[in-house]
Motif scaffolding. Structure first.
Motif, PDB file in Angstrom:
ATOM      1  N   GLY A  96     -11.504   9.268   5.672  1.00 38.89           N
ATOM      2  CA  GLY A  96     -11.756   8.739   7.030  1.00 38.89           C
ATOM      3  C   GLY A  96     -10.325   8.025   7.647  1.00 38.89           C
ATOM      4  N   ARG A  97     -10.651   6.948   8.453  1.00 40.53           N
ATOM      5  CA  ARG A  97      -9.725   6.302   9.110  1.00 40.53           C
ATOM      6  C   ARG A  97      -9.072   5.333   8.267  1.00 40.53           C
ATOM      7  NH1 ARG A  97      -9.107   7.839  14.284  1.00 40.53           N
ATOM      8  NH2 ARG A  97     -11.000   8.666  15.350  1.00 40.53           N
ATOM      9  N   LEU A  98      -9.835   4.824   7.423  1.00 37.40           N
ATOM     10  CA  LEU A  98      -9.261   3.669   6.473  1.00 37.40           C
ATOM     11  C   LEU A  98      -8.325   4.563   5.494  1.00 37.40           C
ATOM     12  CD1 LEU A  98     -12.580   1.748   5.388  1.00 37.40           C
ATOM     13  CD2 LEU A  98     -10.641   0.960   7.025  1.00 37.40           C
ATOM     14  N   ALA A  99      -8.667   5.874   5.094  1.00 42.92           N
ATOM     15  CA  ALA A  99      -7.735   6.410   4.043  1.00 42.92           C
ATOM     16  C   ALA A  99      -6.636   6.581   4.871  1.00 42.92           C
ATOM     17  CB  ALA A  99      -8.107   7.613   3.755  1.00 42.92           C
ATOM     18  N   GLU A 100      -6.777   7.138   6.137  1.00 41.70           N
ATOM     19  CA  GLU A 100      -5.439   7.098   6.849  1.00 41.70           C
ATOM     20  C   GLU A 100      -4.534   6.106   6.940  1.00 41.70           C
ATOM     21  OE1 GLU A 100      -4.182   9.101  11.313  1.00 41.70           O
ATOM     22  OE2 GLU A 100      -6.140   8.993  10.630  1.00 41.70           O
ATOM     23  N   GLY A 101      -5.311   5.109   7.402  1.00 39.06           N
ATOM     24  CA  GLY A 101      -4.719   3.742   7.294  1.00 39.06           C
ATOM     25  C   GLY A 101      -3.833   3.168   6.080  1.00 39.06           C
ATOM     26  N   ARG A 102      -4.641   3.547   5.137  1.00 41.03           N
ATOM     27  CA  ARG A 102      -3.780   3.227   3.884  1.00 41.03           C
ATOM     28  C   ARG A 102      -2.392   4.144   3.737  1.00 41.03           C
ATOM     29  NH1 ARG A 102      -4.852   1.848  -2.262  1.00 41.03           N
ATOM     30  NH2 ARG A 102      -2.853   2.347  -2.905  1.00 41.03           N
ATOM     31  N   HIS A 103      -2.737   5.342   4.077  1.00 40.22           N
ATOM     32  CA  HIS A 103      -1.589   6.486   4.011  1.00 40.22           C
ATOM     33  C   HIS A 103      -0.337   5.963   4.899  1.00 40.22           C
ATOM     34  CE1 HIS A 103       0.653  10.074   4.153  1.00 40.22           C
ATOM     35  NE2 HIS A 103       0.789  10.134   5.383  1.00 40.22           N
ATOM     36  N   TRP A 104      -0.678   5.519   6.063  1.00 39.22           N
ATOM     37  CA  TRP A 104       0.354   4.924   6.951  1.00 39.22           C
ATOM     38  C   TRP A 104       0.933   3.667   6.627  1.00 39.22           C
ATOM     39  CZ3 TRP A 104       3.052   8.967   8.941  1.00 39.22           C
ATOM     40  CH2 TRP A 104       2.316   9.855   9.546  1.00 39.22           C
ATOM     41  N   ASP A 155       1.053   2.514   3.530  1.00 40.36           N
ATOM     42  CA  ASP A 155       1.941   2.741   2.190  1.00 40.36           C
ATOM     43  C   ASP A 155       3.474   3.577   2.940  1.00 40.36           C
ATOM     44  OD1 ASP A 155      -0.057   2.058   0.630  1.00 40.36           O
ATOM     45  OD2 ASP A 155      -0.604   3.991  -0.176  1.00 40.36           O
ATOM     46  N   ILE A 156       3.237   4.333   3.619  1.00 36.28           N
ATOM     47  CA  ILE A 156       4.622   4.953   4.081  1.00 36.28           C
ATOM     48  C   ILE A 156       5.627   3.929   4.668  1.00 36.28           C
ATOM     49  CG2 ILE A 156       5.784   6.272   5.632  1.00 36.28           C
ATOM     50  CD1 ILE A 156       3.381   8.473   5.248  1.00 36.28           C
ATOM     51  N   ALA A 157       4.922   2.942   5.407  1.00 36.59           N
ATOM     52  CA  ALA A 157       5.567   1.957   6.146  1.00 36.59           C
ATOM     53  C   ALA A 157       6.288   0.688   5.316  1.00 36.59           C
ATOM     54  CB  ALA A 157       4.888   1.322   7.157  1.00 36.59           C
ATOM     55  N   LEU A 158       5.351   0.570   4.103  1.00 35.79           N
ATOM     56  CA  LEU A 158       5.918  -0.501   3.060  1.00 35.79           C
ATOM     57  C   LEU A 158       6.909   0.070   2.159  1.00 35.79           C
ATOM     58  CD1 LEU A 158       2.370  -2.088   2.307  1.00 35.79           C
ATOM     59  CD2 LEU A 158       4.319  -3.149   3.722  1.00 35.79           C
ATOM     60  N   ALA A 159       6.708   1.426   2.033  1.00 37.53           N
ATOM     61  CA  ALA A 159       7.769   2.149   1.102  1.00 37.53           C
ATOM     62  C   ALA A 159       8.966   2.287   1.555  1.00 37.53           C
ATOM     63  CB  ALA A 159       7.136   3.466   0.610  1.00 37.53           C
ATOM     64  N   ALA A 160       9.297   2.300   2.967  1.00 38.21           N
ATOM     65  CA  ALA A 160      10.308   2.421   3.689  1.00 38.21           C
ATOM     66  C   ALA A 160      11.606   1.316   3.267  1.00 38.21           C
ATOM     67  CB  ALA A 160      10.170   2.209   5.100  1.00 38.21           C
ATOM     68  N   GLY A 161      11.263   0.567   2.434  1.00 32.47           N
ATOM     69  CA  GLY A 161      12.224  -0.624   1.968  1.00 32.47           C
ATOM     70  C   GLY A 161      12.929  -1.537   2.995  1.00 32.47           C
ATOM     71  N   ALA A 202      -1.814  -5.612   8.074  1.00 33.14           N
ATOM     72  CA  ALA A 202      -2.604  -4.360   8.212  1.00 33.14           C
ATOM     73  C   ALA A 202      -2.969  -3.643   6.933  1.00 33.14           C
ATOM     74  CB  ALA A 202      -1.934  -3.468   9.072  1.00 33.14           C
ATOM     75  N   ALA A 203      -2.227  -3.565   6.038  1.00 33.46           N
ATOM     76  CA  ALA A 203      -2.530  -2.910   4.593  1.00 33.46           C
ATOM     77  C   ALA A 203      -3.799  -3.760   3.945  1.00 33.46           C
ATOM     78  CB  ALA A 203      -1.272  -2.780   3.826  1.00 33.46           C
ATOM     79  N   ALA A 204      -3.398  -5.063   4.135  1.00 36.35           N
ATOM     80  CA  ALA A 204      -4.485  -6.100   3.373  1.00 36.35           C
ATOM     81  C   ALA A 204      -6.001  -5.777   4.083  1.00 36.35           C
ATOM     82  CB  ALA A 204      -4.080  -7.375   3.496  1.00 36.35           C
ATOM     83  N   ALA A 205      -5.970  -5.521   5.496  1.00 33.54           N
ATOM     84  CA  ALA A 205      -7.236  -5.411   6.157  1.00 33.54           C
ATOM     85  C   ALA A 205      -7.830  -4.063   5.726  1.00 33.54           C
ATOM     86  CB  ALA A 205      -7.026  -5.497   7.711  1.00 33.54           C
TER      87      ALA A 205
END
Length: 195
Positions: free
Chosen positions: A1-9, A11-17, A30-33
């Motif tokens: 659902g939307r929470l999994a999608e939120g986690r996905h995006w 994670d991508i943003a945080l992995a950008a370094g 946002a990731a904490a929420a």
């Protein structure tokens, strides 16, 4: 659902370094929420630790309070009651310093839950829930007002004060019926049945 999608995006943003700064802090928030809503307390703890470390160096008191509350919530659910209590107290201090009555009311409710579930301090929990309710009432009727009433009803039942439990439960029921929240209205009805 939307929470999994939120986690996905997130994670991508945080992995950008990117270097830690306001934008990364927003993504961490946002990731904490997302972690909180998914019930992933281990991840919430890790993200909130990073947010606390960042906001302790800055001047954003409300953001520090939110990060402390998130870390306290994770600690509470991970069985670290003493740490959760210290963190909730710090969050409450920061919310009060910033004038955020809603944030303070939420932390008071969390402290009440902690007192009830881990410390078996019924009198302390009642006082915390009552203070939380007073703040929520000042802010207007909301789901949190109903939850504070529901918590006070449950504490009154534990304390053997069935008459007061009915008063709180009935008021909670009216709020949740008005809001169309069937799950919380059911909790109020259960409290009424127990009282």
């Amino acid at each position: 659902g939307r929470l999994a999608e939120g986690r996905h995006w997130t994670d991508i943003a945080l992995a950008a370094g990117l270097p830690m700064g306001p934008q990364v802090a927003q993504v961490l928030g946002a990731a904490a929420a997302v972690a909180h809503f998914r019930g992933d307390m281990v991840r919430l703890a890790e993200l909130a630790e990073r947010l606390v470390a960042y906001h302790e160096r800055g001047q954003d008191t409300p953001a520090l309070a939110r990060a402390l509350n998130g870390l306290a919530t994770a600690s509470f659910h991970l069985g670290e009651a003493a740490r959760a209590s210290r963190l909730f107290q710090r969050a409450l201090k920061e919310y009060r310093k910033s004038g955020d009555r809603r944030g303070a009311a939420i932390v008071l409710m969390n402290l009440g839950a902690l007192a009830t579930e881990t410390l078996s301090d019924v009198a302390g929990a009642r006082a915390l829930f009552a203070e939380s309710l007073a703040l929520f009432r000042e802010l207007g009727v909301s789901p949190q007002t109903g939850i504070a009433l529901s918590n006070l009803s449950a504490i009154s039942i534990l304390d053997g004060d069935y008459e007061q439990a009915l008063v709180y439960a009935n008021e909670s029921l009216v709020i949740f019926e008005r809001l169309g929240n069937v799950a919380q209205a059911t909790v109020a009805l259960i409290h009424i049945a127990h009282a």
